[in-house]
Write a protein that holds these residues in place. Structure first.
Motif, PDB file in Angstrom:
ATOM      1  N   GLY A   1     -14.793 -29.211 -38.922  1.00 40.76           N
ATOM      2  CA  GLY A   1     -13.558 -28.938 -39.987  1.00 40.76           C
ATOM      3  C   GLY A   1     -12.395 -28.418 -38.131  1.00 40.76           C
ATOM      4  N   ARG A   2     -12.886 -29.162 -37.530  1.00 40.59           N
ATOM      5  CA  ARG A   2     -11.729 -28.026 -35.767  1.00 40.59           C
ATOM      6  C   ARG A   2     -12.055 -26.829 -35.661  1.00 40.59           C
ATOM      7  NH1 ARG A   2      -7.528 -33.122 -34.662  1.00 40.59           N
ATOM      8  NH2 ARG A   2      -8.886 -34.897 -34.678  1.00 40.59           N
ATOM      9  N   SER A   3     -12.938 -26.266 -36.015  1.00 37.55           N
ATOM     10  CA  SER A   3     -12.851 -24.729 -36.168  1.00 37.55           C
ATOM     11  C   SER A   3     -13.959 -23.686 -35.265  1.00 37.55           C
ATOM     12  CB  SER A   3     -12.728 -24.160 -37.824  1.00 37.55           C
ATOM     13  OG  SER A   3     -13.541 -22.684 -37.596  1.00 37.55           O
ATOM     14  N   ASN A   4     -13.651 -23.787 -34.024  1.00 38.46           N
ATOM     15  CA  ASN A   4     -14.116 -23.117 -33.427  1.00 38.46           C
ATOM     16  C   ASN A   4     -15.966 -21.687 -33.870  1.00 38.46           C
ATOM     17  OD1 ASN A   4     -12.794 -23.918 -31.260  1.00 38.46           O
ATOM     18  ND2 ASN A   4     -12.235 -22.468 -30.320  1.00 38.46           N
ATOM     19  N   GLN A   5     -14.684 -21.365 -35.234  1.00 40.77           N
ATOM     20  CA  GLN A   5     -15.818 -20.086 -35.861  1.00 40.77           C
ATOM     21  C   GLN A   5     -16.976 -20.837 -36.357  1.00 40.77           C
ATOM     22  OE1 GLN A   5     -15.486 -16.809 -35.235  1.00 40.77           O
ATOM     23  NE2 GLN A   5     -17.943 -16.620 -35.958  1.00 40.77           N
ATOM     24  N   LYS A   6     -17.179 -21.843 -36.987  1.00 39.16           N
ATOM     25  CA  LYS A   6     -17.562 -22.832 -37.460  1.00 39.16           C
ATOM     26  C   LYS A   6     -18.836 -23.783 -37.071  1.00 39.16           C
ATOM     27  CE  LYS A   6     -14.987 -23.464 -41.928  1.00 39.16           C
ATOM     28  NZ  LYS A   6     -14.448 -24.459 -43.001  1.00 39.16           N
ATOM     29  N   THR A   7     -18.238 -23.914 -35.996  1.00 38.38           N
ATOM     30  CA  THR A   7     -18.875 -24.787 -34.644  1.00 38.38           C
ATOM     31  C   THR A   7     -19.913 -23.970 -34.200  1.00 38.38           C
ATOM     32  OG1 THR A   7     -16.909 -26.130 -34.195  1.00 38.38           O
ATOM     33  CG2 THR A   7     -18.448 -25.417 -32.629  1.00 38.38           C
ATOM     34  N   TYR A   8     -19.400 -22.176 -34.377  1.00 41.40           N
ATOM     35  CA  TYR A   8     -19.896 -21.980 -33.198  1.00 41.40           C
ATOM     36  C   TYR A   8     -21.495 -21.245 -33.950  1.00 41.40           C
ATOM     37  CZ  TYR A   8     -21.903 -17.395 -31.429  1.00 41.40           C
ATOM     38  OH  TYR A   8     -22.696 -16.215 -30.800  1.00 41.40           O
ATOM     39  N   ARG A   9     -20.992 -20.973 -35.810  1.00 42.82           N
ATOM     40  CA  ARG A   9     -22.663 -20.432 -36.317  1.00 42.82           C
ATOM     41  C   ARG A   9     -23.236 -22.413 -36.371  1.00 42.82           C
ATOM     42  NH1 ARG A   9     -17.836 -19.347 -39.925  1.00 42.82           N
ATOM     43  NH2 ARG A   9     -17.778 -17.152 -39.695  1.00 42.82           N
ATOM     44  N   ALA A  10     -22.845 -23.104 -36.316  1.00 43.38           N
ATOM     45  CA  ALA A  10     -23.720 -24.702 -36.642  1.00 43.38           C
ATOM     46  C   ALA A  10     -24.301 -24.797 -35.342  1.00 43.38           C
ATOM     47  CB  ALA A  10     -22.697 -25.544 -36.680  1.00 43.38           C
ATOM     48  N   LEU A  11     -23.694 -23.799 -34.216  1.00 43.79           N
ATOM     49  CA  LEU A  11     -24.418 -24.967 -32.855  1.00 43.79           C
ATOM     50  C   LEU A  11     -26.086 -23.746 -32.563  1.00 43.79           C
ATOM     51  CD1 LEU A  11     -21.567 -25.085 -30.642  1.00 43.79           C
ATOM     52  CD2 LEU A  11     -23.172 -26.959 -30.787  1.00 43.79           C
ATOM     53  N   ARG A  12     -25.870 -22.546 -33.636  1.00 40.10           N
ATOM     54  CA  ARG A  12     -26.956 -22.159 -34.071  1.00 40.10           C
ATOM     55  C   ARG A  12     -28.318 -22.798 -33.896  1.00 40.10           C
ATOM     56  NH1 ARG A  12     -27.981 -16.554 -37.340  1.00 40.10           N
ATOM     57  NH2 ARG A  12     -30.080 -16.149 -36.588  1.00 40.10           N
ATOM     58  N   TYR A  13     -28.619 -23.609 -34.326  1.00 41.95           N
ATOM     59  CA  TYR A  13     -29.370 -24.742 -35.188  1.00 41.95           C
ATOM     60  C   TYR A  13     -29.139 -26.083 -34.745  1.00 41.95           C
ATOM     61  CZ  TYR A  13     -28.584 -22.093 -39.887  1.00 41.95           C
ATOM     62  OH  TYR A  13     -27.723 -20.415 -40.325  1.00 41.95           O
ATOM     63  N   ILE A  14     -28.785 -26.170 -33.987  1.00 42.75           N
ATOM     64  CA  ILE A  14     -29.120 -27.462 -32.485  1.00 42.75           C
ATOM     65  C   ILE A  14     -29.109 -26.377 -31.688  1.00 42.75           C
ATOM     66  CG2 ILE A  14     -27.518 -29.090 -31.504  1.00 42.75           C
ATOM     67  CD1 ILE A  14     -25.109 -29.032 -34.367  1.00 42.75           C
ATOM     68  N   LEU A  15     -28.138 -25.429 -30.761  1.00 41.33           N
ATOM     69  CA  LEU A  15     -29.063 -25.064 -29.373  1.00 41.33           C
ATOM     70  C   LEU A  15     -29.604 -23.805 -29.526  1.00 41.33           C
ATOM     71  CD1 LEU A  15     -25.193 -25.645 -27.834  1.00 41.33           C
ATOM     72  CD2 LEU A  15     -27.997 -27.102 -28.462  1.00 41.33           C
ATOM     73  N   GLY A  16     -29.977 -23.134 -30.300  1.00 35.10           N
ATOM     74  CA  GLY A  16     -30.691 -22.152 -30.546  1.00 35.10           C
ATOM     75  C   GLY A  16     -29.291 -21.221 -30.799  1.00 35.10           C
TER      76      GLY A  16
END
Length: 181
Positions: A20-35
């Protein structure tokens, strides 16, 4: 600061648009992708996305190399001709005549024409004055006396050997030709 690979930046941009074009939501989602410890922070996510939206790519932009403006072939030839015509002109005067900055003139002389300041010639000049005949001993005594009285020493051209004058005036030396030529 750690640089992210192109693949990692691509994952950041994809996660940004998926969340949804949100930096904060992207930050949380990247925890599972990049660690947890390898993900970019919120501000870095914003910068990566801004770069993608501006350029259409996440690749690094090559910085342009500016063209030489002073060390052109014409200026190098002009300096070479000027040195051949009048070798005893000062750097400042030569720079004014050629309409170059002093630093550009020095760069041309040192990097392109391989002319380097040679302090050995100045030392040779001083040594030749000190070692010339018996009159130089009298001159040295006169120099000591005059230097203590704070007056300038006036040396006439007859007192200085001609090769010493040449060595004094030639501040820059031309590179020696190799013996094979």
């Amino acid at each position: 600061m750690e640089r992210y690979t192109i693949e990692q930046r691509d994952k950041v941009v994809r996660a940004y648009y998926e969340n949804g074009r949100s930096n904060q939501k992207t930050y949380r989602a990247l925890r599972y992708i990049l660690g947890q410890f390898n993900r970019p922070n919120v501000r870095t996510i914003g910068k990566i996305v801004k770069k993608f939206e501006k350029t259409g790519s996440v690749k690094d932009v090559k910085t342009p190399v500016h063209a030489r403006s002073a060390r052109t072939a014409e200026n190098i030839a002009a300096v070479r001709d000027s040195l051949a015509a009048e070798p005893s002109i000062s750097i400042r005067r030569r720079a004014q005549q050629l309409q170059l900055s002093r630093s550009s003139l020095m760069n041309i002389m040192q990097k392109d024409l391989q002319l380097h300041p040679n302090k050995e010639r100045i030392a040779d000049y001083k040594a030749s004055i000190a070692s010339s005949t018996e009159s130089s001993k009298r001159n040295r005594k006169r120099v000591k006396h005059q230097s203590s009285s704070k007056t300038a020493l006036k040396v006439t051209p007859e007192e200085i050997p001609s090769d010493a004058i040449h060595k004094h005036l030639c501040y820059f030396r031309f590179p020696r030709k190799s013996s094979s030529q």
